[in-house]
Design a protein around this motif. Sequence first.
Motif, PDB file in Angstrom:
ATOM      1  N   LEU A  95       0.555  -1.483   0.362  1.00 43.03           N
ATOM      2  CA  LEU A  95      -0.336   0.001  -0.229  1.00 43.03           C
ATOM      3  C   LEU A  95       1.030   1.298  -0.287  1.00 43.03           C
ATOM      4  O   LEU A  95       1.678   1.347   0.566  1.00 43.03           O
ATOM      5  CB  LEU A  95      -0.747  -0.358   1.188  1.00 43.03           C
ATOM      6  N   PRO A  96      -0.142   2.577  -0.168  1.00 43.72           N
ATOM      7  CA  PRO A  96       0.889   3.503  -0.167  1.00 43.72           C
ATOM      8  C   PRO A  96       0.853   4.397   0.565  1.00 43.72           C
ATOM      9  O   PRO A  96      -0.160   3.552   1.526  1.00 43.72           O
ATOM     10  CB  PRO A  96      -0.044   4.504  -1.008  1.00 43.72           C
ATOM     11  N   ALA A  97       1.809   4.875   1.272  1.00 43.97           N
ATOM     12  CA  ALA A  97       2.341   5.120   2.848  1.00 43.97           C
ATOM     13  C   ALA A  97       1.005   5.739   3.464  1.00 43.97           C
ATOM     14  O   ALA A  97       0.546   5.361   4.259  1.00 43.97           O
ATOM     15  CB  ALA A  97       3.503   5.806   2.679  1.00 43.97           C
ATOM     16  N   GLN A  98       0.686   7.106   3.271  1.00 43.86           N
ATOM     17  CA  GLN A  98      -0.919   6.596   3.384  1.00 43.86           C
ATOM     18  C   GLN A  98      -2.588   5.957   4.054  1.00 43.86           C
ATOM     19  O   GLN A  98      -2.413   5.861   5.008  1.00 43.86           O
ATOM     20  CB  GLN A  98      -1.535   8.231   2.519  1.00 43.86           C
ATOM     21  N   GLN A  99      -2.175   5.161   2.366  1.00 48.94           N
ATOM     22  CA  GLN A  99      -2.934   4.423   2.850  1.00 48.94           C
ATOM     23  C   GLN A  99      -3.332   3.292   3.694  1.00 48.94           C
ATOM     24  O   GLN A  99      -3.349   2.961   4.797  1.00 48.94           O
ATOM     25  CB  GLN A  99      -3.180   3.156   1.478  1.00 48.94           C
ATOM     26  N   ARG A 100      -1.677   3.125   3.696  1.00 48.87           N
ATOM     27  CA  ARG A 100      -1.206   1.961   4.612  1.00 48.87           C
ATOM     28  C   ARG A 100      -0.969   1.951   6.574  1.00 48.87           C
ATOM     29  O   ARG A 100      -1.626   1.986   6.829  1.00 48.87           O
ATOM     30  CB  ARG A 100       0.334   1.507   4.769  1.00 48.87           C
ATOM     31  N   GLN A 101      -0.610   3.706   6.470  1.00 44.01           N
ATOM     32  CA  GLN A 101      -0.653   4.491   7.956  1.00 44.01           C
ATOM     33  C   GLN A 101      -2.253   4.322   8.743  1.00 44.01           C
ATOM     34  O   GLN A 101      -2.264   4.216   9.933  1.00 44.01           O
ATOM     35  CB  GLN A 101      -0.646   6.122   7.654  1.00 44.01           C
ATOM     36  N   VAL A 102      -3.018   4.342   7.401  1.00 44.04           N
ATOM     37  CA  VAL A 102      -4.943   4.607   8.422  1.00 44.04           C
ATOM     38  C   VAL A 102      -5.147   3.220   8.299  1.00 44.04           C
ATOM     39  O   VAL A 102      -5.983   3.250   8.979  1.00 44.04           O
ATOM     40  CB  VAL A 102      -5.092   5.261   6.629  1.00 44.04           C
ATOM     41  N   TYR A 103      -4.967   2.656   7.217  1.00 47.13           N
ATOM     42  CA  TYR A 103      -5.594   0.831   7.862  1.00 47.13           C
ATOM     43  C   TYR A 103      -4.497   0.243   9.021  1.00 47.13           C
ATOM     44  O   TYR A 103      -5.088   0.041   9.912  1.00 47.13           O
ATOM     45  CB  TYR A 103      -4.927  -0.221   6.452  1.00 47.13           C
ATOM     46  N   LEU A 104      -4.051   0.819   8.853  1.00 46.93           N
ATOM     47  CA  LEU A 104      -3.199   0.186  10.371  1.00 46.93           C
ATOM     48  C   LEU A 104      -3.403   0.864  11.750  1.00 46.93           C
ATOM     49  O   LEU A 104      -3.297  -0.036  12.432  1.00 46.93           O
ATOM     50  CB  LEU A 104      -1.326   0.187  10.546  1.00 46.93           C
ATOM     51  N   LEU A 105      -3.540   1.962  11.837  1.00 50.34           N
ATOM     52  CA  LEU A 105      -3.943   2.912  12.797  1.00 50.34           C
ATOM     53  C   LEU A 105      -6.131   2.341  13.043  1.00 50.34           C
ATOM     54  O   LEU A 105      -6.005   1.754  13.843  1.00 50.34           O
ATOM     55  CB  LEU A 105      -4.227   4.371  12.653  1.00 50.34           C
ATOM     56  N   THR A 106      -6.509   2.071  11.686  1.00 53.35           N
ATOM     57  CA  THR A 106      -7.828   1.708  12.058  1.00 53.35           C
ATOM     58  C   THR A 106      -7.691  -0.424  12.749  1.00 53.35           C
ATOM     59  O   THR A 106      -8.397  -0.096  14.011  1.00 53.35           O
ATOM     60  CB  THR A 106      -8.503   1.284  11.246  1.00 53.35           C
TER      61      THR A 106
ATOM     62  N   GLU B 180     -10.823   9.940  15.333  1.00 53.60           N
ATOM     63  CA  GLU B 180      -9.187  10.255  15.879  1.00 53.60           C
ATOM     64  C   GLU B 180      -7.931  10.047  14.797  1.00 53.60           C
ATOM     65  O   GLU B 180      -7.236  10.813  14.804  1.00 53.60           O
ATOM     66  CB  GLU B 180      -9.037   8.747  16.950  1.00 53.60           C
ATOM     67  N   ILE B 181      -8.518   8.904  13.571  1.00 51.81           N
ATOM     68  CA  ILE B 181      -7.406   9.199  12.968  1.00 51.81           C
ATOM     69  C   ILE B 181      -6.957  10.529  11.806  1.00 51.81           C
ATOM     70  O   ILE B 181      -6.251  10.909  11.473  1.00 51.81           O
ATOM     71  CB  ILE B 181      -7.587   8.843  11.476  1.00 51.81           C
ATOM     72  N   ALA B 182      -8.701  11.035  11.444  1.00 49.58           N
ATOM     73  CA  ALA B 182      -8.018  12.555  11.248  1.00 49.58           C
ATOM     74  C   ALA B 182      -7.756  13.785  11.635  1.00 49.58           C
ATOM     75  O   ALA B 182      -7.214  14.528  11.207  1.00 49.58           O
ATOM     76  CB  ALA B 182      -9.834  12.773  10.446  1.00 49.58           C
ATOM     77  N   GLN B 183      -7.926  13.369  13.059  1.00 51.45           N
ATOM     78  CA  GLN B 183      -7.783  14.316  14.286  1.00 51.45           C
ATOM     79  C   GLN B 183      -5.616  14.084  14.321  1.00 51.45           C
ATOM     80  O   GLN B 183      -5.311  15.090  14.076  1.00 51.45           O
ATOM     81  CB  GLN B 183      -8.054  14.668  15.361  1.00 51.45           C
ATOM     82  N   TYR B 184      -5.564  12.868  14.161  1.00 53.13           N
ATOM     83  CA  TYR B 184      -4.200  13.308  14.882  1.00 53.13           C
ATOM     84  C   TYR B 184      -3.210  13.033  13.027  1.00 53.13           C
ATOM     85  O   TYR B 184      -2.200  13.334  13.032  1.00 53.13           O
ATOM     86  CB  TYR B 184      -4.089  11.175  14.736  1.00 53.13           C
ATOM     87  N   LEU B 185      -3.725  12.645  12.370  1.00 55.85           N
ATOM     88  CA  LEU B 185      -3.256  13.113  10.240  1.00 55.85           C
ATOM     89  C   LEU B 185      -3.560  14.590  10.542  1.00 55.85           C
ATOM     90  O   LEU B 185      -2.826  14.746   9.256  1.00 55.85           O
ATOM     91  CB  LEU B 185      -3.560  12.131   9.555  1.00 55.85           C
ATOM     92  N   GLN B 186      -4.284  15.272  10.200  1.00 48.96           N
ATOM     93  CA  GLN B 186      -5.074  16.448  10.171  1.00 48.96           C
ATOM     94  C   GLN B 186      -5.495  16.910   9.352  1.00 48.96           C
ATOM     95  O   GLN B 186      -5.052  16.883   7.682  1.00 48.96           O
ATOM     96  CB  GLN B 186      -3.697  17.161  10.342  1.00 48.96           C
ATOM     97  N   LEU B 187      -5.819  15.548   8.808  1.00 48.94           N
ATOM     98  CA  LEU B 187      -7.264  15.539   7.337  1.00 48.94           C
ATOM     99  C   LEU B 187      -8.234  15.064   7.725  1.00 48.94           C
ATOM    100  O   LEU B 187      -8.761  14.819   9.017  1.00 48.94           O
ATOM    101  CB  LEU B 187      -6.787  13.449   6.584  1.00 48.94           C
ATOM    102  N   SER B 188      -9.294  15.354   6.542  1.00 51.92           N
ATOM    103  CA  SER B 188     -10.756  16.006   6.475  1.00 51.92           C
ATOM    104  C   SER B 188     -11.185  13.575   6.924  1.00 51.92           C
ATOM    105  O   SER B 188     -10.115  12.881   6.499  1.00 51.92           O
ATOM    106  CB  SER B 188     -11.259  16.113   5.069  1.00 51.92           C
ATOM    107  N   LYS B 189     -11.929  13.594   7.801  1.00 51.18           N
ATOM    108  CA  LYS B 189     -12.616  12.282   7.909  1.00 51.18           C
ATOM    109  C   LYS B 189     -12.870  11.592   6.248  1.00 51.18           C
ATOM    110  O   LYS B 189     -12.680  10.547   6.025  1.00 51.18           O
ATOM    111  CB  LYS B 189     -14.039  12.641   8.759  1.00 51.18           C
ATOM    112  N   SER B 190     -13.107  12.727   5.781  1.00 49.78           N
ATOM    113  CA  SER B 190     -13.654  11.661   4.450  1.00 49.78           C
ATOM    114  C   SER B 190     -12.592  11.662   3.383  1.00 49.78           C
ATOM    115  O   SER B 190     -12.519  10.835   2.898  1.00 49.78           O
ATOM    116  CB  SER B 190     -13.906  13.164   3.264  1.00 49.78           C
ATOM    117  N   THR B 191     -11.299  12.144   3.502  1.00 46.75           N
ATOM    118  CA  THR B 191      -9.891  11.448   2.751  1.00 46.75           C
ATOM    119  C   THR B 191      -9.648  10.733   3.883  1.00 46.75           C
ATOM    120  O   THR B 191      -9.200   9.065   2.777  1.00 46.75           O
ATOM    121  CB  THR B 191      -9.046  12.933   3.328  1.00 46.75           C
ATOM    122  N   ILE B 192      -9.645   9.873   5.091  1.00 45.65           N
ATOM    123  CA  ILE B 192      -9.326   8.392   5.579  1.00 45.65           C
ATOM    124  C   ILE B 192     -10.249   8.186   5.029  1.00 45.65           C
ATOM    125  O   ILE B 192      -9.710   7.021   4.711  1.00 45.65           O
ATOM    126  CB  ILE B 192     -10.187   9.108   7.334  1.00 45.65           C
ATOM    127  N   LYS B 193     -11.611   8.149   4.911  1.00 48.97           N
ATOM    128  CA  LYS B 193     -12.999   6.965   4.479  1.00 48.97           C
ATOM    129  C   LYS B 193     -11.962   6.243   3.227  1.00 48.97           C
ATOM    130  O   LYS B 193     -12.309   5.637   2.569  1.00 48.97           O
ATOM    131  CB  LYS B 193     -13.749   7.678   4.023  1.00 48.97           C
TER     132      LYS B 193
END
Length: 138
Positions: A73-84, A93-106
């Motif tokens: 996985l690309p780095a950002q997808q891998r990080q989101v997957y592993l955090l979840t 929580e991930i959106a806040q931690y990574l300072q991204l929107s919730k839709s981006t996390i989805k």
Amino acid sequence: MASQRRIASKDSFRNFLFIVARNHILDELRRKTKEGHFTQHLQAWFRESPTTPDQYLLFQESQALLRKAIDTLPAQQRQVYLLTRENGWSQDEIAQYLQLSKSTIKTHMARALAAIRAYLANHAQGILLLVAFLECLL
């Protein structure tokens, strides 16, 4: 000579039958992996603690295959997957931690899951056949 032809044709037919059966099973597994309840059942089956050496080996192989899929996985997808999945964090929580929107996390999570499914579909044929066989025995 005639008896050798009969033996060869029996072996050819057995090989043909095996290939047809294998392809049918793989087609069914591909179709079923698109169904949510089958995927959940398969994940639950792998989460159960292995009780026999065969189950333990299958569990280890499946975990290694999943790890390889995650590593592609690309780095950002891998990080989101592993955090979840590994940390149990919510999308908020991930959106806040990574300072991204919730839709981006989805979006990252959906793409990560699609990529993992595609990787497993292309690389897990032997494991899926074994799981299907073991499930038939139970």
